[in-house]
Scaffold this active site. Structure first.
Site, PDB file in Angstrom:
ATOM      1  N   GLU A  62       3.842  -4.849  -1.999  1.00 26.53           N
ATOM      2  CA  GLU A  62       4.403  -3.795  -1.158  1.00 26.53           C
ATOM      3  C   GLU A  62       4.668  -4.284   0.260  1.00 26.53           C
ATOM      4  O   GLU A  62       3.945  -5.130   0.774  1.00 26.53           O
ATOM      5  CB  GLU A  62       3.374  -2.662  -1.013  1.00 26.53           C
ATOM      6  CG  GLU A  62       3.167  -1.864  -2.259  1.00 26.53           C
ATOM      7  CD  GLU A  62       2.052  -0.840  -2.064  1.00 26.53           C
ATOM      8  OE1 GLU A  62       1.862  -0.339  -0.930  1.00 26.53           O
ATOM      9  OE2 GLU A  62       1.368  -0.552  -3.054  1.00 26.53           O
TER      10      GLU A  62
ATOM     11  N   CYS B 240       5.452  -4.366   7.787  1.00 26.93           N
ATOM     12  CA  CYS B 240       4.105  -4.746   7.377  1.00 26.93           C
ATOM     13  C   CYS B 240       4.233  -5.488   6.050  1.00 26.93           C
ATOM     14  O   CYS B 240       4.728  -4.933   5.077  1.00 26.93           O
ATOM     15  CB  CYS B 240       3.267  -3.477   7.227  1.00 26.93           C
ATOM     16  SG  CYS B 240       1.630  -3.767   6.566  1.00 26.93           S
TER      17      CYS B 240
ATOM     18  N   CYS C  69      -6.314  -8.377  -3.776  1.00 21.80           N
ATOM     19  CA  CYS C  69      -7.174  -8.894  -2.708  1.00 21.80           C
ATOM     20  C   CYS C  69      -8.601  -9.002  -3.220  1.00 21.80           C
ATOM     21  O   CYS C  69      -9.045  -8.168  -3.996  1.00 21.80           O
ATOM     22  CB  CYS C  69      -7.121  -7.952  -1.505  1.00 21.80           C
ATOM     23  SG  CYS C  69      -8.064  -8.539  -0.082  1.00 21.80           S
TER      24      CYS C  69
ATOM     25  N   CYS D 124     -13.276  -4.704   0.422  1.00 23.25           N
ATOM     26  CA  CYS D 124     -13.658  -3.676   1.398  1.00 23.25           C
ATOM     27  C   CYS D 124     -13.757  -2.338   0.659  1.00 23.25           C
ATOM     28  O   CYS D 124     -12.889  -2.003  -0.157  1.00 23.25           O
ATOM     29  CB  CYS D 124     -12.644  -3.594   2.530  1.00 23.25           C
ATOM     30  SG  CYS D 124     -12.568  -5.119   3.481  1.00 23.25           S
TER      31      CYS D 124
ATOM     32  N   CYS E 267     -10.793   0.444   0.792  1.00 20.11           N
ATOM     33  CA  CYS E 267      -9.396   0.001   0.749  1.00 20.11           C
ATOM     34  C   CYS E 267      -8.810   0.080  -0.662  1.00 20.11           C
ATOM     35  O   CYS E 267      -9.460  -0.282  -1.639  1.00 20.11           O
ATOM     36  CB  CYS E 267      -9.315  -1.427   1.256  1.00 20.11           C
ATOM     37  SG  CYS E 267      -7.665  -2.126   1.201  1.00 20.11           S
TER      38      CYS E 267
ATOM     39  N   CYS F 216      -2.376   1.290   2.173  1.00 19.80           N
ATOM     40  CA  CYS F 216      -2.285  -0.061   1.626  1.00 19.80           C
ATOM     41  C   CYS F 216      -2.537  -0.053   0.134  1.00 19.80           C
ATOM     42  O   CYS F 216      -3.581   0.378  -0.327  1.00 19.80           O
ATOM     43  CB  CYS F 216      -3.321  -0.959   2.271  1.00 19.80           C
ATOM     44  SG  CYS F 216      -3.465  -0.694   4.013  1.00 19.80           S
TER      45      CYS F 216
END
Ligand code: SAH
Length: 347
Positions: free
Chosen positions: A90, A103, A110, A114, A117, A334
């Protein structure tokens, strides 16, 4: 197949020389890619057919195909791209009064884990190449070309941890920054990290003009360990030491990102600890409204509590801003759009 966007300016010139072509071939190809922004090698009309045929056998131009685009009422536009291996990434275009900011994602998924997230819901599949990051910006720029507009700012704050893909991210920044590339000013490029200390030190030594943003989100180790597993590898004391090296070597102001999570890190004591932690560093705090992610259960603070936190920081002599929310009516958090599409594809 590799994308021509993977080469920075010097590399494409060297590649041309290695093929026994004249050095200016590399220069010409670079201009076709970034000035004319052609999407096929055949459009490079002043390059010999032989040379074009060779390029076509070995490279593609744009490795990103747009599979979805959501436009918010405030102009925020979310792009979902499919890469040549089927992976999804994205990017988001945000409209500010000072310009247009993109962005970009730096990895497919990932691994930083976290707790709040959406990106981490899908583990890292692979790093993005620098060309795949360039392609995200270029694809948005192609859309803006239609209204003679341009991308003026780039933030590496999409899915992924840029310092877990350091070389490619630095190469990407070099290409979009290059005068003959997209000419995006170094001071208009921001790289955001969750705090991978050895790479912060490498970045400090690289002495670029790019901005560094640190995702802090908690002012003490106990809380940060819970929210961000990376803190167990590089606790706050080590992180702050590395940031001191960075600010000593680079006369640049740091940004600390701090998501305000209701009842978690939003109390007065947290503001006080935060002020003590970063006092004396050339930095400011960007307070971020939380984009709620169904799977996690964290809640954002309301505007009033954000103001109270902000006032407390200011009173303690810490400069802060509250980030304006973008694209509240689309899947702008995100990784949200990608996670949805992945779910759909898995049936
Ligand atoms: N891995 C890098 C860059 C990607 S995340 C980093 O950690 O900085 C970019 C920023 O968005 C980080 O500050 C991250 O903590 C924040 N973020 C993640 N999920 C969010 C959410 N749901 N709402 C608001 N900000 C979020």
């Amino acid at each position: 197949m590799q994308s021509l966007y993977d080469f920075n300016y010097e590399q494409i010139q060297q590649y041309a020389l290695d093929q026994g072509w004249k050095k200016f071939r590399g220069h010409q190809i670079f201009q076709w890619l970034y000035r004319k922004r052609v999407q096929s090698i055949d459009e490079m009309s002043d390059i010999s057919k032989e040379c074009r045929d060779f390029l076509k056998e070995n490279f593609i131009v744009n490795p990103c195909k747009i599979v979805d685009k959501q436009v918010s009422s405030d102009g925020t536009t979310k792009y979902l791209f499919e890469l040549t291996d089927g992976a999804l990434v994205e990017s988001v275009l945000m409209i500010y009064d000072y310009g247009k900011s993109v962005c970009v994602s730096s990895q497919v998924g990932c691994n930083m884990g976290c707790d709040f997230c959406a990106s981490g819901l899908l583990k890292k599949r692979r790093d993005l190449t620098s060309g795949e990051m360039v392609a995200q910006v270029l694809s948005v720029q192609k859309d803006l070309d239609e209204t003679d507009d341009r991308v003026s700012h780039v933030v590496v704050m999409g899915t992924g941890e840029p310092f877990d893909n350091y070389e490619h991210v630095m190469n990407f920044a070099k290409t979009i920054n290059h005068d003959l590339g997209l000419g995006i000013g170094g001071r208009h490029i921001t790289i955001s990290t969750c705090g991978i200390v050895p790479k912060i030190l490498a970045f400090a030594q690289a002495k670029t003009q790019y901005n560094l943003a640190i995702s802090l989100h908690a002012p003490n180790d106990t809380l940060r360990n819970k929210l961000m597993p990376i803190n167990k590898a590089y606790p706050l004391e080590e992180l702050m030491k590395a940031l001191k090296v960075y600010t000593d070597l680079n006369n640049r102001r740091l940004t600390f990102e701090y998501i305000l999570l209701k009842g978690i890190n939003d109390q007065q004591i947290h503001a006080d600890q935060l002020a003590d932690l970063i006092r004396g560093i050339n930095a400011y705090v960007n307070l971020i409204p939380y984009n709620e992610v169904d799977e996690h259960g964290y809640r954002s603070v309301d505007r009033k509590s954000a103001m109270v936190f902000y006032d407390r920081l200011m009173k303690k002599g810490i400069r802060a801003t509250i980030r304006k929310e973008h694209g509240g009516d689309i899947d702008a958090a995100c990784g949200q759009l990608r996670a949805k599409e992945e779910k759909k594809r898995m049936g």
